[in-house]
Scaffold this motif. Structure first.
Motif, short mmCIF file in Angstrom:
data_model
loop_
_atom_site.label_atom_id
_atom_site.label_comp_id
_atom_site.label_asym_id
_atom_site.label_seq_id
_atom_site.Cartn_x
_atom_site.Cartn_y
_atom_site.Cartn_z
N ALA A 88 -1.44 15.32 -0.19
CA ALA A 88 -2.85 15.31 0.17
C ALA A 88 -3.70 14.69 -0.93
O ALA A 88 -4.80 14.18 -0.67
N TYR A 118 -4.53 18.50 7.97
CA TYR A 118 -4.53 19.50 6.90
C TYR A 118 -5.48 20.66 7.17
O TYR A 118 -5.63 21.55 6.33
N VAL A 120 -8.76 21.02 7.26
CA VAL A 120 -9.72 21.17 6.16
C VAL A 120 -11.03 21.79 6.63
O VAL A 120 -11.61 22.64 5.95
N MET A 168 -9.40 13.14 2.21
CA MET A 168 -8.89 14.34 1.55
C MET A 168 -9.30 14.41 0.08
O MET A 168 -8.76 15.21 -0.69
#
Length: 318
Positions: A88, A118, A120, A168
């Motif tokens: 990431a 991911y 997020v 990211m």
């Protein structure tokens, strides 16, 4: 700039099996370091192993031999689960934005893909806000949010690729010939954007290209590759001021940079055929095309030698 080393490769090798008993030596014993917040330019002809090196560093390819240290942590043999949180922090900008972007997805979906993978963002509002921030950072108008990549020009498509890489908040980005598919004016815009982002966010790059006139402006150090091996490694200003390896001299002689032409480098046209990278014999792989080659260049591998402070070259002339 910090002096902390973020990426360190030690005798890195990546071989591909071809046929029953043969191996293609795509990356063969390459070592280097990249300090945090700096850019290492990797140059060489097509097929020399530049892109393979970038993918190996991100562990998109398994390592045949050697080590990769990321921020002091050995990631060489990590499995997919172990490397996931580290990956990431490492991203890639691909050469051809047309080929690397899914034409069925909107700009918003393309940039937001890593955020969803991911997980997020906590909700849709946070997700939309993050997409808007990224688009502003890379210079994309919000009116393109619902557009598709094939509806935009090459420069905007590459900005989408950069935005996706930034999603990211990575520390390290592999830039795999990110401007080679663009015209000169757009190249300058993308290079300036990358350099501005590096200053703003402290990003670390490995910048892969075959164009020395491009790498001259963005790199702190340059590694010249030939058929999977590093033949010269130096600070950018030192390499352009005093290229030592005959292959580097040949590359520079082919580049239309006025400051270099004024120095009248004593180079010669590279003739001869490429040595096969499939199970190559020991010795200098450039010997078949080198005007200075002697018997000493064949029969045994020639290691990098520090000829000047911080300036390494693999050549029997030194």
């Amino acid at each position: 700039m910090e002096d902390k080393i973020l990426i360190e490769a030690k005798n890195l090798k990546k071989y591909f099996k071809v046929g029953a008993n043969a191996q293609l030596h795509a990356v063969d014993g390459v070592s280097f370091t990249i300090k945090k917040g700096q850019t290492l330019g990797v140059v060489g002809e097509s097929g020399c192993g530049k892109s393979t090196l970038g993918r190996v560093l991100l562990r998109l390819y398994d390592v045949t031999d050697g080590q990769i240290l990321y921020d002091g942590v050995d990631i060489t043999k990590m499995d997919s689960k172990e490397i996931r949180p580290i990956r990431a922090r490492m991203q890639m900008i691909f050469q051809d934005p047309s080929g690397s972007l899914d034409p069925r997805k909107s700009v918003k979906e393309l940039i937001g893909e890593p955020l969803k993978i991911y997980k997020v963002c906590k909700n849709q509002e946070e997700y939309d806000r993050r997409i808007a921030e990224i688009m502003k950072t890379v210079g994309l108008s919000e009116r393109y949010t619902e557009s598709f990549s094939h509806e935009l020009d090459g420069g905007r498509r590459q900005r989408i690729g950069i935005g996706r890489a930034l999603a990211m908040d990575p520390e390290f980005i592999v830039c795999d010939e990110p401007v080679s598919a663009l015209d000169v004016s757009i190249q300058a815009q993308i290079l300036n954007l990358l350099m501005d982002l590096q200053k703003e966010k402290g990003l670390t790059y490995i910048f892969i290209t075959h164009d020395l006139s491009v790498v001259k402006h963005i790199s702190h150090e340059i590694m010249v590759m030939y058929l999977g091996q590093c033949v010269e490694y130096a600070k950018t200003k030192d390499l352009f001021a005093n290229p030592l390896h005959p292959y580097t001299q040949g590359l520079l002689d082919a580049v239309p940079i006025p400051s270099l032409k004024a120095k009248k480098l004593s180079t010669q046209i590279m003739r001869g055929e490429l040595t096969s990278p499939v199970d190559p014999a020991p010795g200098c792989r450039f010997a078949a095309r080198c005007p200075y080659a002697t018997d000493a260049c064949r029969g045994k591998d020639i290691p990098l030698k520090e000829v000047e402070p911080g300036h390494f070259v693999s050549c029997t002339r030194f």
